[in-house]
Design an enzyme around this catalytic site. Sequence first.
Site, PDB file in Angstrom:
ATOM      1  N   SER A 229      98.139  15.900  13.465  1.00 39.01           N
ATOM      2  CA  SER A 229      99.166  17.107  13.280  1.00 39.01           C
ATOM      3  C   SER A 229      99.382  17.493  11.881  1.00 39.01           C
ATOM      4  O   SER A 229      99.211  16.727  11.007  1.00 39.01           O
ATOM      5  CB  SER A 229     100.458  16.747  14.212  1.00 39.01           C
ATOM      6  OG  SER A 229     100.123  16.218  15.229  1.00 39.01           O
TER       7      SER A 229
HETATM    8  N1  SAH Z   1     100.298  12.003  16.950  1.00 41.97           N
HETATM    9  C1  SAH Z   1      98.994  12.395  16.584  1.00 41.97           C
HETATM   10  C2  SAH Z   1      98.661  13.790  17.114  1.00 41.97           C
HETATM   11  C3  SAH Z   1      97.526  13.601  18.089  1.00 41.97           C
HETATM   12  S1  SAH Z   1      96.686  15.033  18.748  1.00 41.97           S
HETATM   13  C4  SAH Z   1      98.630  12.058  15.059  1.00 41.97           C
HETATM   14  O1  SAH Z   1      99.828  12.067  14.279  1.00 41.97           O
HETATM   15  O2  SAH Z   1      97.708  12.296  14.517  1.00 41.97           O
HETATM   16  C5  SAH Z   1      96.886  14.475  20.260  1.00 41.97           C
HETATM   17  C6  SAH Z   1      96.743  13.310  21.111  1.00 41.97           C
HETATM   18  O3  SAH Z   1      97.116  13.018  22.083  1.00 41.97           O
HETATM   19  C7  SAH Z   1      95.086  13.315  21.097  1.00 41.97           C
HETATM   20  O4  SAH Z   1      94.783  12.050  20.392  1.00 41.97           O
HETATM   21  C8  SAH Z   1      94.727  13.116  22.512  1.00 41.97           C
HETATM   22  O5  SAH Z   1      93.680  12.338  22.888  1.00 41.97           O
HETATM   23  C9  SAH Z   1      96.105  12.385  23.104  1.00 41.97           C
HETATM   24  N2  SAH Z   1      96.311  12.841  24.459  1.00 41.97           N
HETATM   25  C10 SAH Z   1      95.991  13.660  25.119  1.00 41.97           C
HETATM   26  N3  SAH Z   1      96.642  13.708  26.669  1.00 41.97           N
HETATM   27  C11 SAH Z   1      97.050  12.441  26.592  1.00 41.97           C
HETATM   28  C12 SAH Z   1      97.800  11.521  27.664  1.00 41.97           C
HETATM   29  N4  SAH Z   1      97.910  12.246  29.070  1.00 41.97           N
HETATM   30  N5  SAH Z   1      98.075  10.202  27.170  1.00 41.97           N
HETATM   31  C13 SAH Z   1      97.893   9.721  26.070  1.00 41.97           C
HETATM   32  N6  SAH Z   1      97.377  10.533  24.966  1.00 41.97           N
HETATM   33  C14 SAH Z   1      97.042  11.964  25.319  1.00 41.97           C
END
Ligand code: SAH
Length: 221
Positions: free
Chosen positions: A70
Amino acid sequence: MLHSKPREDNYLHKGLRKQLVQIIREKGIGDERVLAAIEAIPRHFFLDPAFERIAYEDRAFPIVADQTISQPYTVAYQSELLEVKKYDKVLEIGTGSAYQACVLAELGAMVYSIERQKGLYDFVGDFFFLKNYPNIKRFYGDGYAGLPSYAPFDKVIVTAAAPFIPPKLVEQLKPGGIAVIPVGDDSGQKMMRITKDKDGDVHEEELGDFVFVPMLTGKNK
Ligand code: SAH
């Protein structure tokens, strides 16, 4: 594997990080504890060495498995809204690169973070930097279910775009707790802050506009 080998955090990285903090401050983040956490964490460790400078631009960036780390401003914004206190139990949905999890851990939270993509979950498991944060527990699973066996949580943060407020996550919030969830579709989301008062009544506030990758259902192998 590249991610498992310790990397250098030198004066150049630290200088770039100070500039990044200044940019985020100018965009409106005022919580000094959050800004100090961003300044403390070497974001370039989370990206390929080829992207060391880009790591300190205020933007999201692709990591493995079509996912993103992010934008620092967004991480700071969500962290500020959560009002994290030391030893707060925080449930995070979407571990991704684990950058947001490290910011929460740096703020003293006990972090429980769920990722639905097995490849990404395993990749982060090798990451040398996470050894600094024994207060982060990671889970491979579907974030829509939360973690009933560890509930209730003081705080919940979702870092993917949820089509609606996932009811189980609100259920797993303590009275007096706060959840911060971007709600919407691919065209954009509104940041929602959900607070549960002492009587268990839930209040919703609609805040700024953001764009996250989608929160998908089920686990992915
Ligand atoms: N917090 C992260 C941002 C991740 S982007 C950081 O700091 O880098 C969003 C993430 O959510 C992705 O890795 C995706 O695979 C995950 N995601 C999407 N739907 C999800 C779900 N239902 N349960 C768990 N993770 C999920």
